[in-house]
Scaffold this motif. Structure first.
Motif, short mmCIF file in Angstrom:
data_model
loop_
_atom_site.label_atom_id
_atom_site.label_comp_id
_atom_site.label_asym_id
_atom_site.label_seq_id
_atom_site.Cartn_x
_atom_site.Cartn_y
_atom_site.Cartn_z
N LEU A 245 24.36 37.35 8.85
CA LEU A 245 25.39 37.26 7.81
C LEU A 245 26.17 35.96 7.94
O LEU A 245 26.48 35.30 6.94
N ALA A 246 26.50 35.58 9.17
CA ALA A 246 27.25 34.34 9.39
C ALA A 246 26.46 33.13 8.91
O ALA A 246 26.99 32.26 8.21
N GLU A 247 25.19 33.06 9.28
CA GLU A 247 24.38 31.91 8.88
C GLU A 247 24.13 31.90 7.37
O GLU A 247 24.08 30.83 6.75
N THR A 248 23.97 33.07 6.79
CA THR A 248 23.77 33.15 5.34
C THR A 248 25.00 32.65 4.61
O THR A 248 24.90 31.87 3.65
N ALA A 249 26.18 33.09 5.04
CA ALA A 249 27.42 32.65 4.39
C ALA A 249 27.63 31.16 4.57
O ALA A 249 28.03 30.46 3.63
N ALA A 250 27.38 30.65 5.78
CA ALA A 250 27.56 29.21 6.03
C ALA A 250 26.66 28.38 5.13
O ALA A 250 27.10 27.39 4.53
N THR A 251 25.41 28.78 5.02
CA THR A 251 24.45 28.02 4.21
C THR A 251 24.79 28.11 2.73
O THR A 251 24.74 27.11 2.01
N ALA A 252 25.15 29.30 2.27
CA ALA A 252 25.51 29.46 0.86
C ALA A 252 26.73 28.64 0.50
O ALA A 252 26.79 28.01 -0.57
N ALA A 253 27.73 28.61 1.40
CA ALA A 253 28.93 27.81 1.14
C ALA A 253 28.58 26.33 1.02
O ALA A 253 29.08 25.63 0.14
N LEU A 254 27.72 25.85 1.90
CA LEU A 254 27.32 24.44 1.85
C LEU A 254 26.58 24.11 0.56
O LEU A 254 26.81 23.05 -0.06
N VAL A 255 25.70 25.00 0.14
CA VAL A 255 24.95 24.76 -1.10
C VAL A 255 25.89 24.65 -2.29
O VAL A 255 25.77 23.75 -3.12
N VAL A 256 26.87 25.55 -2.37
CA VAL A 256 27.83 25.51 -3.47
C VAL A 256 28.62 24.19 -3.42
O VAL A 256 28.86 23.55 -4.46
N LEU A 257 29.02 23.79 -2.24
CA LEU A 257 29.82 22.56 -2.10
C LEU A 257 29.01 21.31 -2.42
O LEU A 257 29.60 20.25 -2.69
N SER A 258 27.69 21.41 -2.38
CA SER A 258 26.85 20.24 -2.69
C SER A 258 26.68 20.03 -4.19
O SER A 258 26.20 18.98 -4.61
N LEU A 259 27.05 21.03 -4.99
CA LEU A 259 26.83 20.96 -6.42
C LEU A 259 27.96 20.21 -7.12
O LEU A 259 29.14 20.40 -6.78
N GLY A 260 27.64 19.41 -8.07
CA GLY A 260 28.65 18.66 -8.81
C GLY A 260 29.14 17.46 -8.04
O GLY A 260 28.72 17.18 -6.91
N ARG A 261 30.04 16.74 -8.63
CA ARG A 261 30.59 15.52 -8.02
C ARG A 261 32.11 15.57 -8.06
O ARG A 261 32.70 16.24 -8.88
#
Length: 261
Positions: A245-261
């Motif tokens: 769960l920790a790694e899933t949340a960390a990765t999902a948060a990073l993906v969202v933060l990579s979107l847009g400028r």
């Protein structure tokens, strides 16, 4: 009955969720409750170290890719790789298509199967790729992402330890913390973490605040889906599931933060 101190919860959190030299004095349910409510504080420290090392390397002249690798390596080092190990074991258990008892037995084995290896490779590649992109775009944006993802990862543990989520086994860390956090307290910590992360995301502008808050909430949604799958598949949570769960949340948060400028 022993009186519970906030320090007992912090000791439990740092003693079980990190390699930092913190001695845990109490292992009872009250201490576990305080520990899981304090889990995002561990994320704040771990994320701060990850962002700090990434920024230091950039300051010394390294490229964004090396800074990203360092920022991914720090949380792994500060947890002895337990969350990554839990991710791999959970992937093997879910991918086995065996009954719950057999799947749990597979997860307890020391070796890692093909599902676990593949999941680890993809998750680590995704984390490094996102952080490299963000560090290249802006040092502040990369550091903010490293910090936010670490907090989101531990916040997912707080929610997974809420009342109503059973343990899959009668022993282990999962059993020690399963169901210890009252739902209102879990929601309060979630709201507080979302507000705090949005506040430092505001350093990147108003959209940065919204994106950071969205990253936290969407990462929790992703972890929640995995939690639901695991409780149905295994009958509850285990220490491995918490790591996944920790790694899933960390990765999902990073993906969202990579979107847009």
């Amino acid at each position: 009955m022993l009186k519970t101190s906030p320090l007992d919860g912090l000791r439990f959190a740092f003693g079980t969720l990190s390699v930092l030299p913190v001695r845990v004095h109490r292992w009872d349910r009250d201490a576990a409750r305080g520990g899981m409510l304090s889990a995002p504080v561990v994320g704040l420290v771990v994320g701060g170290c990850a962002a700090g090392l990434g920024l230091l390397l950039l300051l010394l002249g390294s490229g964004p890719l090396l800074a990203a690798v360092a920022s991914v390596a720090v949380p792994a080092a500060l947890t002895r790789g337990l969350h990554l190990d839990g991710l791999a074991d959970t992937a093997d258990g879910l991918g086995s298509n065996k009954p719950a008892e057999d799947a749990l037995r597979i997860m307890k084995q020391s070796d890692i199967g093909p599902f676990g290896v593949l999941t680890l490779v993809l998750v680590l590649l995704a984390q490094v790729a996102v952080l490299a992109q963000l560090y290249d775009d802006s040092w502040v944006r990369g550091a903010t992402a490293a910090l936010t993802s670490a907090v989101a990862a531990r916040l997912a543990l707080t929610l997974a330890a809420r009342a109503g989520v059973p343990a899959a086994r009668p022993e282990g860390l999962g059993a020690a913390v399963a169901g210890v956090v009252p739902v209102p307290a879990a929601l309060a910590v979630t709201a507080a973490c979302t507000i705090v992360t949005a506040a430092w995301g505001a350093a990147l502008g108003p959209y940065g605040a919204v994106r950071t808050a969205a990253a936290v909430l969407l990462s929790l949604a992703a972890a929640g889906l995995l939690l639901r799958r695991c409780t149905r598949r295994f009958g509850g949570v285990t220490g491995d599931v918490f790591g996944a769960l920790a790694e899933t949340a960390a990765t999902a948060a990073l993906v969202v933060l990579s979107l847009g400028r």
